[in-house]
Motif scaffolding. Structure first.
Motif, short mmCIF file in Angstrom:
data_model
loop_
_atom_site.label_atom_id
_atom_site.label_comp_id
_atom_site.label_asym_id
_atom_site.label_seq_id
_atom_site.Cartn_x
_atom_site.Cartn_y
_atom_site.Cartn_z
N GLU A 26 0.83 -1.20 0.00
CA GLU A 26 0.00 0.00 0.00
C GLU A 26 0.87 1.26 0.00
O GLU A 26 0.57 2.23 -0.70
CB GLU A 26 -0.93 0.00 1.21
N ALA A 27 1.94 1.25 0.78
CA ALA A 27 2.86 2.39 0.81
C ALA A 27 3.47 2.63 -0.57
O ALA A 27 3.59 3.78 -1.01
CB ALA A 27 3.97 2.15 1.84
N GLU A 28 3.83 1.56 -1.25
CA GLU A 28 4.39 1.70 -2.59
C GLU A 28 3.37 2.31 -3.56
O GLU A 28 3.69 3.21 -4.34
CB GLU A 28 4.87 0.35 -3.13
N GLN A 29 2.12 1.87 -3.49
CA GLN A 29 1.10 2.40 -4.38
C GLN A 29 0.84 3.88 -4.10
O GLN A 29 0.70 4.69 -5.02
CB GLN A 29 -0.20 1.61 -4.26
N ILE A 30 0.80 4.24 -2.82
CA ILE A 30 0.61 5.64 -2.46
C ILE A 30 1.76 6.48 -2.99
O ILE A 30 1.57 7.58 -3.50
CB ILE A 30 0.45 5.79 -0.93
N ALA A 31 2.96 5.95 -2.89
CA ALA A 31 4.15 6.67 -3.39
C ALA A 31 4.09 6.84 -4.90
O ALA A 31 4.40 7.91 -5.42
CB ALA A 31 5.42 5.92 -2.98
N TRP A 32 3.70 5.79 -5.62
CA TRP A 32 3.57 5.89 -7.08
C TRP A 32 2.56 6.97 -7.45
O TRP A 32 2.73 7.69 -8.43
CB TRP A 32 3.12 4.57 -7.69
N ASP A 33 1.50 7.10 -6.65
CA ASP A 33 0.44 8.07 -6.93
C ASP A 33 0.79 9.48 -6.47
O ASP A 33 0.08 10.43 -6.79
CB ASP A 33 -0.87 7.62 -6.28
N SER A 34 1.87 9.63 -5.71
CA SER A 34 2.22 10.94 -5.17
C SER A 34 2.81 11.85 -6.24
O SER A 34 3.24 11.40 -7.31
CB SER A 34 3.23 10.78 -4.02
N GLU A 35 2.86 13.12 -5.93
CA GLU A 35 3.41 14.10 -6.88
C GLU A 35 4.93 14.01 -6.99
O GLU A 35 5.52 14.62 -7.87
CB GLU A 35 3.01 15.50 -6.47
N ASN A 36 5.58 13.23 -6.12
CA ASN A 36 7.04 13.11 -6.14
C ASN A 36 7.55 11.93 -6.97
O ASN A 36 8.76 11.72 -7.04
CB ASN A 36 7.57 12.97 -4.71
N SER A 37 6.66 11.18 -7.58
CA SER A 37 7.10 9.98 -8.31
C SER A 37 7.44 10.29 -9.76
O SER A 37 6.97 9.64 -10.68
CB SER A 37 6.03 8.88 -8.22
N HIS A 38 8.28 11.30 -9.95
CA HIS A 38 8.76 11.65 -11.28
C HIS A 38 10.24 11.99 -11.19
O HIS A 38 10.78 12.16 -10.10
CB HIS A 38 7.98 12.83 -11.86
N VAL A 39 10.88 12.10 -12.31
CA VAL A 39 12.30 12.45 -12.37
C VAL A 39 12.44 13.70 -13.22
O VAL A 39 11.84 13.79 -14.29
CB VAL A 39 13.13 11.31 -13.00
N SER A 40 13.21 14.65 -12.74
CA SER A 40 13.52 15.81 -13.56
C SER A 40 15.04 15.92 -13.68
O SER A 40 15.77 15.67 -12.73
CB SER A 40 12.93 17.08 -12.98
N ILE A 41 15.47 16.25 -14.85
CA ILE A 41 16.90 16.35 -15.17
C ILE A 41 17.20 17.79 -15.56
O ILE A 41 16.42 18.41 -16.28
CB ILE A 41 17.27 15.40 -16.34
N CYS A 42 18.34 18.30 -15.13
CA CYS A 42 18.69 19.67 -15.48
C CYS A 42 18.87 19.79 -17.00
O CYS A 42 19.07 18.80 -17.71
CB CYS A 42 19.97 20.12 -14.76
N TYR A 43 18.80 21.02 -17.48
CA TYR A 43 18.88 21.28 -18.92
C TYR A 43 20.15 20.69 -19.53
O TYR A 43 20.11 20.04 -20.57
CB TYR A 43 18.83 22.79 -19.19
N HIS A 44 21.28 20.89 -18.87
CA HIS A 44 22.56 20.40 -19.40
C HIS A 44 22.54 18.87 -19.54
O HIS A 44 22.92 18.34 -20.58
CB HIS A 44 23.71 20.84 -18.51
N CYS A 45 22.10 18.18 -18.52
CA CYS A 45 22.09 16.71 -18.53
C CYS A 45 21.00 16.15 -19.44
O CYS A 45 21.13 15.04 -19.95
CB CYS A 45 21.91 16.16 -17.12
N SER A 46 19.90 16.89 -19.61
CA SER A 46 18.79 16.38 -20.40
C SER A 46 19.17 16.14 -21.86
O SER A 46 18.54 15.36 -22.55
CB SER A 46 17.59 17.32 -20.33
N LYS A 47 20.23 16.79 -22.31
CA LYS A 47 20.70 16.56 -23.68
C LYS A 47 21.35 15.19 -23.84
O LYS A 47 21.48 14.69 -24.94
CB LYS A 47 21.68 17.66 -24.10
N GLU A 48 21.72 14.58 -22.71
CA GLU A 48 22.41 13.29 -22.74
C GLU A 48 21.52 12.13 -22.31
O GLU A 48 21.92 10.98 -22.43
CB GLU A 48 23.64 13.34 -21.83
N ILE A 49 20.35 12.40 -21.77
CA ILE A 49 19.51 11.34 -21.21
C ILE A 49 18.15 11.36 -21.89
O ILE A 49 17.50 12.39 -21.97
CB ILE A 49 19.34 11.53 -19.69
N ASP A 50 17.72 10.20 -22.38
CA ASP A 50 16.40 10.05 -23.00
C ASP A 50 15.46 9.35 -22.04
O ASP A 50 15.82 8.36 -21.42
CB ASP A 50 16.50 9.23 -24.29
#
Length: 64
Positions: A26-50
């Motif tokens: 249940e904790a895992e499902q709540i975490a998946w549904d939370s607003e923090n379950s995403h990844v953001s990459i800085c502009y410089h690094c985003s050119k290297e990561i798909d």
């Protein structure tokens, strides 16, 4: 001689938060549904990561 394109799969960890739940699943499902379950990459690094994404969550019980 043939040429090959090679990609590296990059993994890391990100703190998602603490959640009150009846069990780990249940904790895992709540975490998946939370607003923090995403990844953001800085502009410089985003050119290297798909397609950065969270592949799985690790759930640990918080000891009082």
């Amino acid at each position: 001689m043939p040429k090959y394109q090679v990609y590296g799969v990059v993994t890391g960890t990100k703190y998602i938060g603490e959640f009150e739940a009846n069990n780990k699943e249940e904790a895992e499902q709540i975490a998946w549904d939370s607003e923090n379950s995403h990844v953001s990459i800085c502009y410089h690094c985003s050119k290297e990561i798909d397609e950065p994404q969270i592949e799985k969550l690790v759930v640990e019980k918080v000891e009082d």
